[in-house]
Design an enzyme around this catalytic site. Sequence first.
Site, PDB file in Angstrom:
ATOM      1  CG  ASP A 125      -1.708   1.226   1.414  1.00 22.92           C
ATOM      2  OD1 ASP A 125      -2.422   1.599   0.471  1.00 22.92           O
ATOM      3  OD2 ASP A 125      -1.601   1.854   2.486  1.00 22.92           O
ATOM      4  CG  ASP A 161      -1.767   7.648   0.354  1.00 24.25           C
ATOM      5  OD1 ASP A 161      -1.683   8.865   0.383  1.00 24.25           O
ATOM      6  OD2 ASP A 161      -1.808   6.995  -0.715  1.00 24.25           O
ATOM      7  CG  ASP A 210      -1.794   2.139   6.432  1.00 22.51           C
ATOM      8  OD1 ASP A 210      -2.356   3.077   7.034  1.00 22.51           O
ATOM      9  OD2 ASP A 210      -1.989   1.901   5.238  1.00 22.51           O
TER      10      ASP A 210
END
Length: 217
Positions: free
Chosen positions: A7, A9, A164
């Site tokens: 991922d 961001d 995250d």
Amino acid sequence: MPSLIFDLDGTLIDSVPDLMAAVNRLLAAEGQDPMNRSEVQSYVGDGAPVLVRRVMAARGLPTDRHAELTGKLVADYTARSSELTRVYPNVRDVLAEFQQRGHRLGICTNKPGAATEVVLRALGLDGFFDAVIAGDSLAEKKPHPAPLQAAVAALGSPALYIGDSEVDARTAEAAGLPFILFTEGYLRVPLREIRTTTTFRNFDELPNIVAGFSVRA
């Protein structure tokens, strides 16, 4: 040697400062009060249209302007998406180490493609990745498994997904991939509610984690 899909961001970069600035420029143009970081951060992770929808709902803006305001935010953010955004500590060194080990690297993000390209180039990350699947690369966005499956198809199996958030966890589960959670990103729910294979707090921990998967593979 598994492919490694990240991922963006909240995993490789802290982009909330630029997202918050873009949101607040949009709100200022609408005569609205600004939002703080925690509020904006709670809205990110599902793509720009969802971010704008949540911002509009919080400020009571008319829903029939969603497409208009989304277009404005995306254009403004893309042009200024790397002014305040920073790469998390040790990310560049670890990505370089993975490249040297022979891992193929990819991105799977809900960020629009143009902004993703701008950010990766501006932060010196663009040379690391063999495949980038962005939020507008396909009709579906995460947590639908299709974007992650497209990244795996481009890079090869076996593959690991590193993210995250609960969105990333659901995406990995739907795609049937092991999920490694970076705990210092934008998780919006308690960690105990996330299904992970393992977790890490600093990127210098990640090579040893991945090496364990490589041995088992």
